[in-house]
Write an enzyme that holds these catalytic residues in place. Structure first.
Site, PDB file in Angstrom:
ATOM      1  N   LYS A 152      39.711 -20.679 -33.206  1.00 49.56           N
ATOM      2  CA  LYS A 152      39.070 -21.282 -32.026  1.00 49.56           C
ATOM      3  C   LYS A 152      39.943 -22.405 -31.466  1.00 49.56           C
ATOM      4  O   LYS A 152      40.391 -23.293 -32.195  1.00 49.56           O
ATOM      5  CB  LYS A 152      37.693 -21.816 -32.406  1.00 49.56           C
ATOM      6  CG  LYS A 152      36.862 -22.306 -31.236  1.00 49.56           C
ATOM      7  CD  LYS A 152      35.451 -22.682 -31.704  1.00 49.56           C
ATOM      8  CE  LYS A 152      34.581 -23.138 -30.535  1.00 49.56           C
ATOM      9  NZ  LYS A 152      33.219 -23.498 -30.973  1.00 49.56           N
ATOM     10  N   GLU A 191      29.827 -15.328 -34.831  1.00 49.44           N
ATOM     11  CA  GLU A 191      30.597 -16.457 -35.359  1.00 49.44           C
ATOM     12  C   GLU A 191      30.148 -16.764 -36.787  1.00 49.44           C
ATOM     13  O   GLU A 191      28.953 -16.821 -37.082  1.00 49.44           O
ATOM     14  CB  GLU A 191      30.349 -17.672 -34.445  1.00 49.44           C
ATOM     15  CG  GLU A 191      30.961 -18.962 -34.911  1.00 49.44           C
ATOM     16  CD  GLU A 191      30.498 -20.141 -34.068  1.00 49.44           C
ATOM     17  OE1 GLU A 191      31.181 -21.179 -34.099  1.00 49.44           O
ATOM     18  OE2 GLU A 191      29.466 -20.017 -33.380  1.00 49.44           O
ATOM     19  N   CYS A 237      31.906 -18.978 -29.370  1.00 47.90           N
ATOM     20  CA  CYS A 237      30.831 -19.917 -29.018  1.00 47.90           C
ATOM     21  C   CYS A 237      31.132 -20.713 -27.746  1.00 47.90           C
ATOM     22  O   CYS A 237      31.144 -20.173 -26.651  1.00 47.90           O
ATOM     23  CB  CYS A 237      30.566 -20.843 -30.207  1.00 47.90           C
ATOM     24  SG  CYS A 237      29.022 -21.786 -30.073  1.00 47.90           S
TER      25      CYS A 237
END
Length: 511
Positions: free
Chosen positions: A333, A268, A384
């Site tokens: 995301k 990330e 994540c």
């Protein structure tokens, strides 16, 4: 309350990051002992006490993290953690309230099935309500035992929690009846435990032999180990890129990665600039992909304007570049970290923002859950926090993903149990979806996980590393991918149904 508090502490010591599995069973047995002879109201308080000690020990690492990166004085960070633990403790409190309601009215073997089903259900609720926080669920304690978690492809991680807690309740009932010299009832509970255990083992043995397929591609996970304190310093970006280039070449060419197709996964925000604007970085990454013939998946920030002149929308994104240097797609995301990447709850957020000035202001992504690389390779991406949610991995596979990439930066957590707790959830994403998972973490834990939950490669934390594996691209959809949580709900219903006759008759059975 004494036994409940210590039960919560011991229970936590059995979860990832601590790893003392006997402590987990001891903690749950202490909790059940504390609930004996309690009514629903006392049961609620007992469950709440268990939850407070459990969640505070599970999440203590949030305090130094908030202190260091949120600029909140350390003495004020522990009340923040306590507030989160207070909310999360409502779920075991609710479970204990229902459990103690039926404690005096229901045979132990029926109470065990009810308790097991409801435990998984309360974990599902914790992972779903108010954006969800399914961190450290009971099933995660089995992350090192893939044979026992294969039913996750049907029941999800929450079904495994139900089965595990059912097993503990059967053991506890066996102990109670053994103490009371109720031999017949003890035998029923003993046989019930072994039926559950051997059934899970049998299913596991069958399923673990189904996914040994010839490798299609070579997967490479790169761990740069860039300290969070300097990660965003523009002066070290060149050094960071060179480190990733060097590690990637080592993974592709020095470790017998001789397949034609190479998928490289960086963490990330490995590229600490706006890739869409930085022509120099674009050229370097595209040239590297062309020279080395790799599909390169990396994290970077991005932005766009919904309408001309509007406020820009910022995204935590992942880009995929093909071997010819073309940009194949971007993923944004979709499940952000509350109070970390965005501020929820309206006016309350303004107050929280005052105490957490470094909290992000990201927007929720709407781009597809997977990026098609070639006719045979489609990559599902979890960034994540997203990797702890089963539904997001399922959605990626339903969008065509035949491999999952988890990209994360766990440097925030330091040398605490948190990186291990986070990584363990990726094991279940592999089993639930029956896909290979390539997990690249900036400071670890990085891992490559087979569709049966076996870790093929893994890294230490806070060291530069690269891991590779030849992996197969599966296309079949597991029952969980096809039907989602319906299998789990049906399982919970089947576990809870036996209690209905005893509730209707209100018989004070003590079998």
């Amino acid at each position: 309350m004494f036994f409940a508090l210590f039960g919560g502490l011991f229970y936590t010591l059995g979860l990832p990051g601590y790893g003392c599995l006997p402590c987990l069973f001891l903690g749950l047995l202490l909790f059940l002992y504390a609930l004996e002879d309690k009514g629903p109201r006392q049961g609620f308080y007992t469950g709440f006490s268990f939850g407070m000690s459990h969640f505070f020990l599970l999440l203590w690492w949030l305090a130094p993290t908030i202190n260091q990166y949120g600029r909140l004085p350390l003495p004020l960070t522990f009340p923040v953690v306590a507030l989160l633990a207070l909310y999360l403790s409502l779920y075991p409190a609710l479970w204990a309230c229902v459990y103690t309601y039926f404690l005096k009215k229901t045979p132990r073997i029926v109470l065990a099935t009810l308790g097991g089903g409801l435990w998984g259900l309360t974990e599902w609720m914790r992972g779903t309500l108010f954006t969800g926080f399914p961190w450290g669920v009971l099933a995660s304690s089995l992350h090192d035992f893939p044979l026992l978690i294969q039913l996750a492809d049907l029941l999800s991680i929450y079904g495994i929690s139900s089965l595990l807690f059912l097993s503990v309740l059967l053991i506890w009932g066996f102990i109670i009846h053994l103490r009371n010299k109720s031999w017949k009832e003890s035998l029923y509970l003993f046989l019930g435990f072994w039926t559950v255990f051997l059934g899970a083992v049998y299913y596991g043995k069958v399923k673990m032999n189904e996914y040994d397929v010839p490798p299609d591609i070579c997967a490479v996970a790169v761990q740069g180990a860039v300290p969070q304190s300097i990660k965003w310093d523009p002066g070290v970006m060149e050094e960071t890129l060179n480190k990733y280039f060097s590690l990637t070449k080592e993974g592709c060419f020095e470790r017998d990665c001789d397949n034609k197709t190479r998928l490289v996964v960086w963490p990330e925000t490995a590229v600490t600039t706006y890739y869409q604007d930085d022509s120099v970085v674009q050229e370097r990454l595209q040239e590297f992909s062309r020279e080395n013939g790799v599909f390169l998946l990396f994290g970077s920030l991005s932005y766009e304007f919904s309408t001309p002149g509007s406020r820009p929308q910022y995204f935590n994104s992942a880009y995929l570049i093909g071997p010819n240097g073309d940009l194949l797609g971007r993923y944004d995301k979709r499940h952000l970290v509350p109070f970390g990447e965005y501020m929820p709850l309206g006016p309350f957020s303004e107050l929280a923002k005052h105490y957490l000035p470094t909290a992000g202001d990201f927007d929720t992504g709407v781009r597809g859950a997977a990026i098609r690389a070639t006719d045979g390779l489609t990559v599902g991406i979890l960034i994540c926090f997203e990797s702890i949610f089963p539904g997001l991995a399922r959605d990626a596979v339903n969008h065509g993903a035949n491999i999952l990439a988890v990209m994360t930066n766990d440097a925030w957590f330091g040398r605490t149990p948190a990186p291990y707790q986070h990584e363990a959830m990726s094991v279940f994403r592999a089993v639930e979806t029956r896909r290979w998972v390539i997990r690249s973490a900036n400071t670890g834990v990085s891992s490559i996980i087979a569709p049966d939950g076996t870790r093929i490669e893994t890294t230490e934390i806070f060291v530069p590393a690269v891991i590779t594996a030849k992996v197969g691209l599966l296309t079949d959809k597991s029952p969980y991918v096809r039907y989602g949580d319906y299998g789990f709900f049906l399982f919970v219903l089947l576990l809870c149904v036996p209690v209905l006759p005893f509730t209707a008759c209100r018989q004070g059975l003590t079998l």
